[in-house]
Structure formats: C-alpha cells, structure tokens
Design a protein around this motif. Structure first.
Motif, mmCIF file in Angstrom:
data_model
loop_
_atom_site.group_PDB
_atom_site.id
_atom_site.type_symbol
_atom_site.label_atom_id
_atom_site.label_comp_id
_atom_site.label_asym_id
_atom_site.label_seq_id
_atom_site.Cartn_x
_atom_site.Cartn_y
_atom_site.Cartn_z
ATOM 1 N N SER A 1 0.890 -1.684 -0.196
ATOM 2 C CA SER A 1 -0.209 -0.244 -0.550
ATOM 3 C C SER A 1 0.826 1.071 -0.211
ATOM 4 O O SER A 1 1.921 1.206 0.593
ATOM 5 C CB SER A 1 -0.871 0.094 1.470
ATOM 6 N N ALA A 2 0.509 2.129 -0.520
ATOM 7 C CA ALA A 2 1.737 3.490 -0.599
ATOM 8 C C ALA A 2 1.092 4.607 0.157
ATOM 9 O O ALA A 2 1.802 5.076 0.704
ATOM 10 C CB ALA A 2 0.664 4.574 -2.167
ATOM 11 N N THR A 3 -0.012 4.108 1.046
ATOM 12 C CA THR A 3 -0.845 4.939 2.002
ATOM 13 C C THR A 3 -0.263 4.515 3.321
ATOM 14 O O THR A 3 0.086 5.671 4.245
ATOM 15 C CB THR A 3 -1.942 4.777 2.309
ATOM 16 N N ALA A 4 0.384 3.808 3.612
ATOM 17 C CA ALA A 4 0.846 2.800 4.528
ATOM 18 C C ALA A 4 1.757 3.259 5.286
ATOM 19 O O ALA A 4 3.063 2.810 4.777
ATOM 20 C CB ALA A 4 0.631 1.683 4.804
ATOM 21 N N LYS A 5 2.493 3.967 6.243
ATOM 22 C CA LYS A 5 3.657 4.909 6.771
ATOM 23 C C LYS A 5 3.350 4.453 8.138
ATOM 24 O O LYS A 5 2.224 5.015 8.631
ATOM 25 C CB LYS A 5 3.987 6.052 6.738
ATOM 26 N N PRO A 6 4.413 4.470 8.617
ATOM 27 C CA PRO A 6 4.743 3.782 10.522
ATOM 28 C C PRO A 6 4.313 6.059 10.746
ATOM 29 O O PRO A 6 4.890 6.566 10.602
ATOM 30 C CB PRO A 6 5.753 3.422 10.956
ATOM 31 N N VAL A 7 3.878 5.730 11.952
ATOM 32 C CA VAL A 7 3.387 7.280 12.439
ATOM 33 C C VAL A 7 3.954 6.792 14.459
ATOM 34 O O VAL A 7 3.846 6.065 14.843
ATOM 35 C CB VAL A 7 1.788 7.339 12.502
#
Length: 453
Positions: free
Chosen positions: A49-55
């Motif tokens: 997924s292009a939107t899955a980023k750690p926060v």
C-alpha cells in the motif's frame, strides 16, 4: 494450472495437516480433523500500500468513542456503557437459552434513527415475526432477511446502509468462493474477517450469534473469539428463569461485569436488585444454608449457598457441586478434616448455589466451608448472617478485596451480622454508616465455626 489438493483441518483450532490425525497436536482435541479440498491457483504477489506509513504514537489523534445505548441497562453495563460504533460483538450460549430473544429486544429498544438489519440463517422471516409479536417488537427501522450466502448479505448491507447488522448465526453463513462446508474453520474465519472489514470501514456495529459446544465454548475455531471486539456468554439453566450475561472479552470495557435477566412469557426482564431476588423464598434456621457476599465487576450480590452432608452408602463417598468448582469443594473439605477434625471421608457431600449462578471467586470459601460444617453437625448458622472470606490450606481466613461494597450490600438488604477476615478490620474501621450491622472478625476456620455454630 495448479492441481487441487486435500488438507485436513482441525475444527477447534484450525491446525492443518496433510493427513488425518486422531488427536490434534496443537489443541490436543480428539476426532476434530475434517478433510477439505483446496483449489490450487497462482495468486499474484500482493502490492504494498502506498499510504501505509509508520506514525509516532505521540502524533496519533484520538476521537471520542461514539457509543449508543441498547436501551437495556443490564446489556449496557456488560458492554461498558453501550455499543461502540464499528465494533463486532459475539454472543454465545446454549440452544434455547434466549440469545435470539435478547437480540430482538435490543433491536426494539435501540432509540436511534438508523436502520437495523437482522440476517437469519436458521429461521424464516415469518418465524422471526411470530417471536417479535410475542415480545412486542414494533421498531419500524428493523429490517428482516433470511439469507446464508455472504455475497448476498454483503450486497444487502451495501444497498441498505444500516447502522447495526445482526447475523444469526455465524455458523450458517458461507462464502461460495470456498469449497468447505458452512461452519468449518475456513468459512467462519473468512466470513468473520469480511465482517470486521465492513464494520471498521463503514462504521457499522455488527452483532453475531455463535453456537456453543457441549463443553460450553463457542463452536468453531478459537480464532473467531480473537477477531471480534467483544465476546459475551449467555448463561443459565434452561429449567430456571434466571439468565446471566457475562463478558469474557471486551476491548472497550471491563470483563468482570455481568447482567442478570429473568425469562418471562413476554421475553427477558432486567433484574435490578439481584440480591433481594436471589434470597426470595429462603428458609431461615436450616442446617447447611448460608449467605455469602460476592462481587461481579462493580456489583455486589448476596447469594445463598446450600450444602448437604450425609453418610455414604457405598465404599467411595460421592461429591457433587453445582455453581462452584468441584475441585475447590474437595480442597475445602480436606481443610475441614485436617484443621478442624471433621471426619468427612465416609460422607457424601452436595453443594449448590441457589439461582443457577456460578461463583468462582475465593471470597466465598468461608461460606462454603461453613455450609458443609453446618450440615455435618446438623446445626443452623446464626440467623441474619453474611459470610465473607478466603480460606487457605492451613485453615486461615484471608482478607478479600472490595470489602466495603460487600458489607454495605449486606446492611442494605437488612442483615444484622457479618463475619469478615481479621485482615480487613483496618479498612472496615474507616467505613461509615455501619450502625445497623454487627461485624465480627475471625482469623481461622475453627474460630469462625465456634462463632457461627
């Protein structure tokens, strides 16, 4: 094209094997493997997924939990204040215990403007209508459908856009893309996973009803209980009128709360004062009968425990327990024999919790051991007495938690005497409003029996 292959899957835990096994190596259950044919296919590698980023955890913003009341106070108590929007709730119980009745009453009492979709896989909509008329269900927002194909159910949810969806029961729903039978491990896992995705993405609260095995656990794979947000068990004896709703898992509230209902001809009725109801019809000054104070979550309850001890007619004495752990009864009787000197090795013993409730907290130990001794000596316990305390193997009476709630409940109902452990005396001295009840402390079982019998 890949070939089809057969695998054997354990229906309890989902363990897979290439051959049939009599005993599952994962959950140690016997005769649980069922053969299933898996269609071979080459599935493409999943694209990331292009939107899955750690926060960072400090940057995550929390929204207020959107709860709405079910309209039934006992149900709200168990859920922790109401139904969370987008949550998945699993309700299990024995056949005929009242699961469908409770669900229908919830559908009628929810005072929200959204639609409620009731999907039945076991009954026709006319059968549900007959029960709804008997229960007085008149909610115009309640939509009924009898369907077991999950693709059709998914289409109906997309068209109607309800706020609550009820699936009765999950073991009857199947996905036609899978070759396994309804209720199998793969079917239950796939259907529940799809329901979780629908509920979280669309903000739909989903209540699913699950069958139970003869041991009392939810039928099917244990992964079902791990996937849902809340697991509720509806307990009670079918020949008794009282029912207990207990939370064994709740991501949004306590798992110690219980709700108590009474089954009537017109449905389930909430029991707001369980202590008074459980003690209704109790006979005073009878050997083997005592009252204990138990706490379930935040609710204190006074419950009667009865014991019957008589000489055995066989070489091996018989022990029976209803509502309490059998092994706990055996342990407490051993304490009576060793520390008090009662010869119970040639006596049958029967212990029963009145009302069909189940007690598992050690604070009831003193009451159980006193009931057994009272029946053995054929001497009644002092009238108007409540017993509180945990009993150790050396015969000591150990302190218990929430002693203030237990004593205040006994005083509110009208009991005059309360026996508590010596270790709780310091906390009791700080309490106020105990003028109407006489509190006595004991250090061991022998001292307690000398006071009571």
């Amino acid at each position: 094209m890949a070939k089809n292959k057969s695998v054997f899957i354990c229906q309890e835990c989902g363990y897979e094997s290439t051959g049939w096994l009599g005993k599952c190596p994962a959950c140690s259950q016997w005769s649980t493997f069922v053969e299933q044919v898996q269609q071979g296919r080459h599935s493409p590698s999943p694209t990331p997924s292009a939107t899955a980023k750690p926060v960072s955890i400090n940057d995550i913003k929390l929204d207020n939990e959107e709860r709405y009341s079910t309209g039934i106070n006992e149900m709200d108590r168990v859920l922790g204040g109401g139904i969370i929007k987008g949550s998945l709730i699993l309700v299990g119980g024995d056949p005929g215990i009242g699961k469908s009745t409770l669900i229908l009453q919830i559908c009628n009492s929810i005072r929200m403007s959204f639609k409620i979709l009731y999907v039945s896989g076991e009954e026709s909509i006319k059968q549900i209508k007959l029960r709804a008329d008997r229960l007085g269900v008149r909610n115009s927002n309640l939509l009924m459908v009898s369907e077991t194909n999950f693709k059709a159910i998914e289409r109906i949810i997309d068209e109607e856009k309800p706020g609550v969806v009820i699936i009765d029961s999950i073991q009857t729903v199947f996905n036609d893309e899978l070759t396994s039978a309804p209720g199998s491990v793969s079917q239950v896992r796939e259907v529940t996973g799809a329901l979780v995705r629908i509920g979280k993405s669309c903000g739909i609260s989903i209540i699913i009803v699950g069958h139970v095995t003869k041991e009392g656990a939810i039928a099917g794979p244990r992964v079902l209980e791990h996937m849902v947000d809340t697991v509720l068990y509806f307990e009670g004896e079918r020949h008794l009128s009282y029912r207990v709703l207990r939370a064994v898992k709740n991501r949004f509230g306590s798992t110690n709360e219980i709700g108590i209902f009474e089954m009537h001809d017109t449905g389930l009725v909430e029991v707001e004062n369980p202590s008074r109801v459980m003690l209704t019809g109790r006979t005073e000054n009878v050997p083997g009968s005592v009252v204990v104070s138990s706490v379930e979550g935040t609710r204190p309850m006074l419950i009667e425990i009865q014991a019957l001890v008589c000489a055995t007619g066989f070489g091996m004495p018989r022990r029976m327990a209803t509502g309490v752990d059998y092994n706990r009864i055996t342990l407490l009787m051993a304490v009576l024999e060793k520390r008090v000197g009662m010869q119970l090795s040639n006596c049958d013993a029967y212990v029963n919790v009145v009302g069909g409730l189940k007690l598992d907290e050690p604070a009831c130990d003193l009451g159980i051991i006193t009931a057994i001794a009272s029946s053995f000596k054929n001497l009644p316990v002092t009238e108007g007495t409540v017993l509180i305390g945990e009993v150790g193997l050396t015969g000591e009476v150990r302190p218990v938690g929430q002693i203030d709630k237990r004593i205040m409940e006994a005083a509110r109902i009208g009991f005059q005497n309360c026996i508590i452990p010596e270790g709780n005396l310091k906390m009791v001295k700080q309490m106020k409003g105990l003028d109407s009840i006489n509190i006595k402390t004991v250090e061991n079982v022998q001292q307690a029996l000398d006071v009571l019998l």
